[in-house]
Design an enzyme around this catalytic site. Structure first.
Site, short mmCIF file in Angstrom:
data_model
loop_
_atom_site.label_atom_id
_atom_site.label_comp_id
_atom_site.label_asym_id
_atom_site.label_seq_id
_atom_site.Cartn_x
_atom_site.Cartn_y
_atom_site.Cartn_z
NE ARG A 225 -1.23 7.14 -6.39
CZ ARG A 225 -0.24 8.03 -6.25
NH1 ARG A 225 0.49 8.06 -5.17
NH2 ARG A 225 -0.01 8.92 -7.21
CG HIS A 272 -0.37 11.66 -1.17
ND1 HIS A 272 -1.32 11.04 -1.93
CD2 HIS A 272 0.78 11.62 -1.91
CE1 HIS A 272 -0.78 10.65 -3.09
NE2 HIS A 272 0.51 11.00 -3.10
P1 NDP Z 1 7.53 3.07 -11.99
O1 NDP Z 1 6.47 2.94 -13.02
O2 NDP Z 1 8.87 3.59 -12.39
O3 NDP Z 1 7.77 1.67 -11.26
C1 NDP Z 1 6.73 0.80 -10.95
C2 NDP Z 1 7.34 -0.51 -10.46
O4 NDP Z 1 6.27 -1.36 -10.03
C3 NDP Z 1 8.10 -1.25 -11.55
O5 NDP Z 1 9.26 -1.83 -11.02
C4 NDP Z 1 7.10 -2.33 -11.96
O6 NDP Z 1 7.68 -3.54 -12.44
C5 NDP Z 1 6.41 -2.62 -10.65
N1 NDP Z 1 5.11 -3.24 -10.89
C6 NDP Z 1 4.02 -2.71 -11.50
N2 NDP Z 1 3.03 -3.61 -11.55
C7 NDP Z 1 3.49 -4.74 -10.97
C8 NDP Z 1 2.94 -6.02 -10.74
N3 NDP Z 1 1.70 -6.32 -11.12
N4 NDP Z 1 3.71 -6.96 -10.14
C9 NDP Z 1 4.98 -6.65 -9.76
N5 NDP Z 1 5.57 -5.46 -9.96
C10 NDP Z 1 4.83 -4.51 -10.56
O7 NDP Z 1 6.90 3.98 -10.83
P2 NDP Z 1 7.66 4.96 -9.82
O8 NDP Z 1 8.75 4.21 -9.16
O9 NDP Z 1 7.98 6.24 -10.47
O10 NDP Z 1 6.48 5.25 -8.79
C11 NDP Z 1 5.85 4.20 -8.06
C12 NDP Z 1 4.58 4.71 -7.41
O11 NDP Z 1 4.91 5.57 -6.32
C13 NDP Z 1 3.71 5.60 -8.31
O12 NDP Z 1 2.91 4.81 -9.18
C14 NDP Z 1 2.88 6.34 -7.29
O13 NDP Z 1 1.70 5.60 -7.05
C15 NDP Z 1 3.74 6.35 -6.03
N6 NDP Z 1 4.17 7.72 -5.66
C16 NDP Z 1 3.85 8.19 -4.41
C17 NDP Z 1 4.25 9.45 -4.01
C18 NDP Z 1 3.96 9.95 -2.63
O14 NDP Z 1 4.25 11.09 -2.31
N7 NDP Z 1 3.40 9.13 -1.77
C19 NDP Z 1 5.03 10.33 -4.90
C20 NDP Z 1 5.32 9.74 -6.18
C21 NDP Z 1 4.90 8.47 -6.53
P3 NDP Z 1 8.55 -3.57 -13.81
O15 NDP Z 1 9.88 -2.96 -13.43
O16 NDP Z 1 8.62 -5.01 -14.13
O17 NDP Z 1 7.78 -2.75 -14.81
#
Ligand code: NDP
Length: 309
Positions: A225, A272
């Site tokens: 993002r 995107h």
């Molecule tokens: P998930 O919710 O499965 O994973 C998020 C990860 O981020 C987890 O490992 C989480 O840690 C980590 N995280 C969140 N907050 C923190 C923090 N403060 N410090 C450290 N680690 C953190 O999301 P997805 O993998 O499904 O998707 C990730 C992002 O990809 C989406 O939120 C979206 O914004 C983006 N996206 C972009 C697309 C595009 O086309 N460009 C398409 C789809 C998604 P923990 O494991 O400890 O919870």
């Protein structure tokens, strides 16, 4: 009949109607599916952010909101939403993200641009790239998408590090967590992949101090993002030692035509499109969650509204 409202302009009802009807039927669910419905009758909302913020106050029978997108930053703050919110985890979406990340990581790793742009009669001997095992890659966020990308990169022998909020182990990946784990994850990384959600805690996680930790000439890939990156710090780093950035997401989308990223020689902008939810596979996830809701079972991929993802 279970009343399901399809509230998404893009992706649209035309793309999703047939896959959803097939998935509901396969799950043995009798569903009244429509893009228009009396809010008082709606039991589930299938939501896409293109629909804007919905006021859920009149949805008195609502049981859950099922997002078609993985990123739910525009929904977690909606105070009228008082029922479970589920985000999209779809293996089609995951596969697409792995392909985008691998493509751009390999393009940088192999120095493809040198040869694509250098068909000029000069024989550049001695320009073979190092092996993947000699490159450190750091994936910030090891959720559904980040863990699949990290493991695909590890399968090519990259030295892969990952960073998460809560302690985690993942085969083939050196996992770091919490505030104190970020610098070791990023230090001397040649390629950084951002797959964190946009939350208050992740805003500008990539700033001047973190960019300074990377290996000289490093490459930043952001399919996560826009707010994850401090754009001014990134432009300053690119003017210095940072080698390259591939950016798929931005604070403002579409990225304005006069934004400096467009013309920057070290930046590639993609609109995107890193990955998208695939209707056939996503419909199966939606149907499974409606089935779970009706059976009183826990939903898949329910969002932690306090954590913001
Ligand atoms: P998930 O919710 O499965 O994973 C998020 C990860 O981020 C987890 O490992 C989480 O840690 C980590 N995280 C969140 N907050 C923190 C923090 N403060 N410090 C450290 N680690 C953190 O999301 P997805 O993998 O499904 O998707 C990730 C992002 O990809 C989406 O939120 C979206 O914004 C983006 N996206 C972009 C697309 C595009 O086309 N460009 C398409 C789809 C998604 P923990 O494991 O400890 O919870």
């Amino acid at each position: 009949m279970i009343n399901v409202l399809f509230a998404s302009g893009s992706p649209g009802y035309d793309d999703y109607e047939a896959p959803l009807r097939a998935a509901f039927e396969a799950a043995g669910l009798a569903v009244n599916l429509s893009p228009e419905m009396d809010p008082a009758e709606v039991e589930y909302v299938i939501y896409g952010p293109s629909k804007g913020q919905l006021d859920f106050t009149p949805f008195k029978r609502l049981k859950a909101v099922l997002s078609l997108w993985a990123g739910v930053e525009t929904m977690v703050t909606n105070e009228t939403l008082q029922v479970p919110l589920c985000r999209m985890v779809d293996h089609g979406l995951t596969e697409g993200m792995v392909e985008w990340v691998m493509g751009h990581a390999l393009r940088f790793h192999l120095g493809m641009d040198t040869h694509l742009q250098g068909q000029d009669g000069i024989w550049r001997a001695g320009s073979a790239p190092p092996l993947a095992r000699e490159r450190k890659v750091c994936v910030l966020g090891l959720g559904a998408l980040g863990s699949a990308c990290a493991q695909a990169l590890a399968a090519l022998n990259f030295e892969v590090h990952g960073w998460v909020r809560l302690e985690k182990s993942l085969e083939g990946v050196t996992c770091h967590h919490g505030e104190s784990g970020l610098a070791p994850a990023l230090r001397a990384a040649d390629i950084v992949v951002l797959l964190l959600p946009a939350t208050p805690a992740t805003t500008h996680v990539i700033n001047a101090e973190r960019l300074a930790l990377l290996a000289p000439g490093a490459c930043l890939l952001n399919p996560g993002r826009g707010p994850l990156v401090d754009d001014d710090a990134l432009l300053a780093a690119l003017a210095g030692g940072l080698g390259h950035a591939v950016l798929d997401v931005f604070d403002v989308e579409p990225l304005p035509a006069d934004h400096p990223f467009w013309a920057h020689p070290k930046v590639v902008v993609t609109p995107h499109i890193a990955s998208e939810t695939r209707a056939v596979t996503a419909a199966q996830v939606v149907a499974e969650n409606v089935r779970r809701g009706e059976a009183g079972e826990p939903f898949l991929h329910q969002v932690d509204r306090d954590a913001g993802y």
